[in-house]
Write a protein that holds these residues in place. Structure first.
Motif, PDB file in Angstrom:
ATOM      1  N   SER A  41       0.382  -2.666   6.452  1.00  0.00           N
ATOM      2  CA  SER A  41       0.046  -2.160   5.042  1.00  0.00           C
ATOM      3  C   SER A  41      -1.372  -1.645   4.836  1.00  0.00           C
ATOM      4  CB  SER A  41       0.491  -2.774   3.655  1.00  0.00           C
ATOM      5  OG  SER A  41       0.297  -2.337   2.405  1.00  0.00           O
ATOM      6  N   ARG A  44      -2.363   0.730   7.376  1.00  0.00           N
ATOM      7  CA  ARG A  44      -2.174   1.937   6.967  1.00  0.00           C
ATOM      8  C   ARG A  44      -2.913   2.508   5.888  1.00  0.00           C
ATOM      9  NH1 ARG A  44       3.260   0.002   7.194  1.00  0.00           N
ATOM     10  NH2 ARG A  44       3.364  -0.377   5.078  1.00  0.00           N
ATOM     11  N   SER A  45      -3.520   1.689   5.023  1.00  0.00           N
ATOM     12  CA  SER A  45      -4.483   2.159   4.149  1.00  0.00           C
ATOM     13  C   SER A  45      -5.865   2.531   4.785  1.00  0.00           C
ATOM     14  CB  SER A  45      -4.686   1.156   3.059  1.00  0.00           C
ATOM     15  OG  SER A  45      -3.576   0.864   2.271  1.00  0.00           O
ATOM     16  N   ASP A  48      -5.025   5.925   6.410  1.00  0.00           N
ATOM     17  CA  ASP A  48      -5.232   7.024   5.629  1.00  0.00           C
ATOM     18  C   ASP A  48      -6.473   7.492   5.022  1.00  0.00           C
ATOM     19  OD1 ASP A  48      -2.250   7.012   5.787  1.00  0.00           O
ATOM     20  OD2 ASP A  48      -1.913   5.936   3.786  1.00  0.00           O
ATOM     21  N   TRP A  49      -7.292   6.390   4.665  1.00  0.00           N
ATOM     22  CA  TRP A  49      -8.573   6.755   4.297  1.00  0.00           C
ATOM     23  C   TRP A  49      -9.499   7.562   5.439  1.00  0.00           C
ATOM     24  CZ3 TRP A  49     -12.997   4.675   6.775  1.00  0.00           C
ATOM     25  CH2 TRP A  49     -14.260   5.020   6.390  1.00  0.00           C
ATOM     26  N   THR A 178     -10.516  -2.643  -0.263  1.00  0.00           N
ATOM     27  CA  THR A 178     -10.680  -1.681  -1.409  1.00  0.00           C
ATOM     28  C   THR A 178     -12.018  -0.886  -1.547  1.00  0.00           C
ATOM     29  OG1 THR A 178     -11.525  -3.800  -2.614  1.00  0.00           O
ATOM     30  CG2 THR A 178      -9.042  -3.242  -2.801  1.00  0.00           C
ATOM     31  N   THR A 181     -11.959   2.085   1.179  1.00  0.00           N
ATOM     32  CA  THR A 181     -11.065   3.109   0.984  1.00  0.00           C
ATOM     33  C   THR A 181     -11.456   3.873  -0.366  1.00  0.00           C
ATOM     34  OG1 THR A 181      -9.548   1.774  -0.354  1.00  0.00           O
ATOM     35  CG2 THR A 181      -8.908   2.197   1.672  1.00  0.00           C
TER      36      THR A 181
END
Length: 184
Positions: A41, A44-45, A48-49, A178, A181
């Motif tokens: 996860s 993936r984050s 994506d970023w 955090t 992203t």
């Protein structure tokens, strides 16, 4: 981030996804990665970023004939959905910059700030981060997007955190997921 640390420049950044291969999660030849779903996860984050920000993604795959990263275990975990145009590099040693053309590919792309995520904290992540620094690159580490197995009497989380801190002390800035992203 303190004022003495460098700033991450998205025009110099590249995301290196290291060894997030099926053999780490399938349990065939080694115990499945602890908290594997959480690691996937987080990866993936980060992916994506990177794709949204047009930060190039480089995939590194460990080849281990007869081991977990062989045969079907060699494949990048399909839950990460690697794009065909994202280059792949195969390595047989922990340092992704040794015996590969990764450094040359980063240079050709004009990227001097690799951001590392993936596996295994106390092996390929640590060796690749130190390898990048030895080449004069400004490596970055996402401390909550790499992982390992328990070892040396430490839990997987404790060992991962120990590696993150050792790399930070060696000059590799940490950028939590955090924070990463939210960069644009």
């Amino acid at each position: 981030m303190s004022h003495s640390e460098p700033a991450l420049d998205l025009k110099q950044a590249a995301l290196l996804v290291i060894d997030v291969q099926c053999g780490a999660f399938d349990g065939r030849l080694c115990p499945p990665m602890p908290d594997g779903d959480a690691l996937l996860s987080a990866c993936r984050s980060a992916l994506d970023w990177a794709r949204q920000q047009r930060v190039p993604v480089f995939w590194i795959q460990h080849s281990e004939p007869g081991g977990p990263m062989d045969g079907p275990g060699f494949d990048i975990d399909p839950r990460l959905n690697p794009a065909a145009e994202e280059p792949r590099f195969t390595k047989t040693v922990p340092n992704a910059f040794e015996e590969t053309s990764l450094a040359h590919a980063l240079q050709q792309a004009g990227r001097t700030q690799p951001i590392l995520i993936g596996l295994q904290s106390d092996c390929c992540i640590e060796a690749s981060a130190r390898g990048a620094v030895a080449l004069g690159l400004q490596a970055w580490l996402v401390p909550d997007a790499h992982h390992t197995w328990p070892d040396r009497g430490l839990s997987a989380e404790a060992l991962r955190d120990q590696v993150s801190q050792a790399l930070a002390q060696a000059g590799v800035p940490l950028i939590p997921l955090t924070q990463l992203t939210h960069l644009a």
